[in-house]
Design a protein around this motif. Structure first.
Motif, short mmCIF file in Angstrom:
data_model
loop_
_atom_site.label_atom_id
_atom_site.label_comp_id
_atom_site.label_asym_id
_atom_site.label_seq_id
_atom_site.Cartn_x
_atom_site.Cartn_y
_atom_site.Cartn_z
N SER A 37 -4.20 1.68 -0.09
CA SER A 37 -4.00 2.45 1.13
C SER A 37 -5.30 3.12 1.59
N GLY B 227 12.69 -2.28 0.42
CA GLY B 227 13.97 -2.31 -0.29
C GLY B 227 14.10 -3.35 -1.38
N THR C 226 -1.96 -1.40 9.60
CA THR C 226 -0.61 -0.83 9.74
C THR C 226 -0.41 -0.36 11.17
N TYR D 189 -5.63 2.28 8.33
CA TYR D 189 -5.16 3.09 9.46
C TYR D 189 -6.37 3.27 10.37
N PRO E 226 0.84 -1.20 0.00
CA PRO E 226 0.00 0.00 0.00
C PRO E 226 0.87 1.25 0.00
N ARG F 283 14.37 -4.54 -4.76
CA ARG F 283 14.64 -3.86 -6.03
C ARG F 283 15.06 -4.81 -7.14
N GLY G 154 6.81 -1.22 -2.75
CA GLY G 154 6.17 0.08 -2.63
C GLY G 154 6.64 1.03 -3.72
N LYS H 100 0.75 -5.23 9.72
CA LYS H 100 1.89 -4.72 8.94
C LYS H 100 2.72 -3.76 9.79
C1 FMN Z 1 4.99 7.24 -0.90
C2 FMN Z 1 4.69 6.11 0.07
C3 FMN Z 1 3.48 6.10 0.69
C4 FMN Z 1 3.16 5.06 1.57
N1 FMN Z 1 1.93 5.01 2.13
C5 FMN Z 1 1.60 3.98 2.94
C6 FMN Z 1 0.30 3.86 3.45
O1 FMN Z 1 -0.59 4.66 3.15
N2 FMN Z 1 0.05 2.83 4.27
C7 FMN Z 1 1.00 1.90 4.62
O2 FMN Z 1 0.72 0.98 5.39
N3 FMN Z 1 2.24 1.98 4.12
C8 FMN Z 1 2.57 2.98 3.28
N4 FMN Z 1 3.82 3.04 2.75
C9 FMN Z 1 4.81 1.99 3.07
C10 FMN Z 1 4.71 0.83 2.06
O3 FMN Z 1 3.54 0.10 2.23
C11 FMN Z 1 5.86 -0.14 2.21
O4 FMN Z 1 5.98 -0.53 3.54
C12 FMN Z 1 7.20 0.44 1.74
O5 FMN Z 1 7.03 1.31 0.66
C13 FMN Z 1 8.12 -0.71 1.33
O6 FMN Z 1 9.38 -0.22 0.98
P1 FMN Z 1 9.84 0.06 -0.53
O7 FMN Z 1 9.23 1.35 -0.93
O8 FMN Z 1 11.32 0.10 -0.39
O9 FMN Z 1 9.37 -1.10 -1.38
C14 FMN Z 1 4.13 4.06 1.85
C15 FMN Z 1 5.36 4.08 1.20
C16 FMN Z 1 5.65 5.10 0.31
C17 FMN Z 1 6.98 5.09 -0.39
#
Ligand code: FMN
Length: 368
Positions: free
Chosen positions: A119, A303, A169, A143, A90, A305, A324, A246
């Protein structure tokens, strides 16, 4: 290795053949505010960086002469068949990346046969995403708000719309300090809105994310900082959906999640956006998996990639990984096609890594 056809403007020298290419391309396309919001981590960004570099400390031990003419990536996750162990994490406000936002991202997951997680603070609504990708396996990230009625309404809407799990979360009861957002005074542009919140609710919210005080104020004023383990019973009482927790980073919390009836845990530090100095997500996996000893499925994000990152996380006990930022970069690059490209690149790299490892996911060792 396959890739979707390039957008017309792409030249041979700019061919996107890995997630790093997609990242570079997206950085050039997004404005300063969005780049800051999408890519920043908290504080000194130690955890943001380590989430990516930690994979490099693990080494693969390939086995030879294994029949790899068919590398099967499919599996069953919470009763749903998925094409690969890579799903969409999300992330908030995806219309900042592309006008089709969450709908394009969900369609990409649908086309690739994997899971899309929406999300709470999305710019497309639960119902819009459900209509855009009716066949995708969809999870709804929750949330918990101070306003429990509003929270319950969202849960009910997700259930009605065919989402098959809730992702609770638990690492964002306070909002991480992301310097880029502070410096840019990040806020949602006026043509976008938080689509899951009704107008009446937003009218009553002081410092709404669309107003000048930005997202930090919104989270601080709306998310429930008193949330604790006993609230899982409340959540489970208002839904039939499995609740995945999460933001689990320790074996202690993994065991508490199991005791309180979670349907699974997602090892995650929110992409390094919350507690800086927190250990890397992949490093948290092994102790969590060991503590749970098969009681609950363990998923992870943070992370990822490349395909070799995925195989390492799977070898450490994750059933599936989620991505993400790579999906946001894909969206920025070319909407649904770009998001699909991100998943295609990772899937093909994973298949290659599994083939070259002789498909023996357990035969891995750690260095350093
Ligand atoms: C721009 C952005 C917004 C995010 N928004 C949420 C969110 O609304 N809810 C949530 O549980 N995690 C959110 N996350 C965290 C992601 O779910 C995830 O844990 C994270 O991006 C994983 O790491 P990565 O970006 O390195 O893949 C967000 C991450 C990013 C980068």
């Amino acid at each position: 290795m396959s890739a979707l056809p390039a957008p017309p403007s792409q030249t041979m020298s700019s061919v996107v053949c890995c997630i790093d290419d997609l990242e570079r391309s997206a950085l050039a396309r997004l404005d300063k505010n969005t780049n800051g919001y999408y890519n920043a981590g908290a504080d000194a960004e130690q955890t943001l960086k380590e989430n990516v570099t930690a994979y490099q400390r693990y080494r693969l031990r390939p086995r030879a002469l294994v029949d790899i003419s068919h590398v099967d990536l499919t599996q069953t996750v919470l009763g749903h068949r998925v094409s690969m162990p890579i799903g969409v994490a999300p992330s908030a406000m995806q219309k900042l990346a592309h006008p089709d936002g969450e709908c394009a991202n969900a369609r990409a997951a649908e086309a690739m046969g994997t899971i899309y997680t929406l999300s709470t603070i999305s710019t497309s609504s639960i119902e819009e995403v459900a209509a855009a990708a009716p066949k995708a396996v969809k999870w709804f990230q929750l949330y918990v708000l101070k306003n429990r009625d509003m929270t319950q309404r969202m849960v009910e809407r997700a259930e009605r719309a065919g989402f098959s799990a809730l992702v609770l979360t638990v690492d964002a009861q306070m909002f991480g300090k992301r310097l880029a957002d502070v410096r840019n005074g990040f806020k949602l542009p006026p043509h976008l809105s938080l689509a899951n919140f009704d107008e009446e609710y937003k009218k009553n919210v002081k410092g709404s994310v669309e107003q000048s005080s930005g997202i930090s104020h919104f989270v601080t004023s709306q998310f429930d900082p008193s949330l604790c383990w006993t609230d899982l019973a409340w959540l489970r009482s208002i839904t039939k959906l499995p609740v995945l927790v999460k933001g689990i980073m320790t074996p202690e919390d993994a065991l508490l999640a199991a005791e309180h009836g979670a349907g699974g845990v997602i090892v995650s530090n929110h992409g390094g956006r919350q507690l800086d100095g927190c250990l890397a997500a992949v490093d948290a996996l092994r102790p969590v998996v060991a503590a749970l000893a098969g009681r609950l499925p363990v998923f992870m994000d943070g992370g990822v990639r490349r395909g070799t990152d995925v195989i390492k996380a799977l070898a450490l006990g994750a059933q599936m990984v989620f991505v993400g930022r790579p999906m946001l970069w894909g969206l920025a690059y070319d909407g649904q096609r770009g998001a699909q490209l991100a998943l295609t690149l990772l899937r093909d790299e994973l298949r290659l890594a599994m083939g070259l490892c002789g498909e023996q996911l357990t035969a891995l060792g750690r260095e350093g």
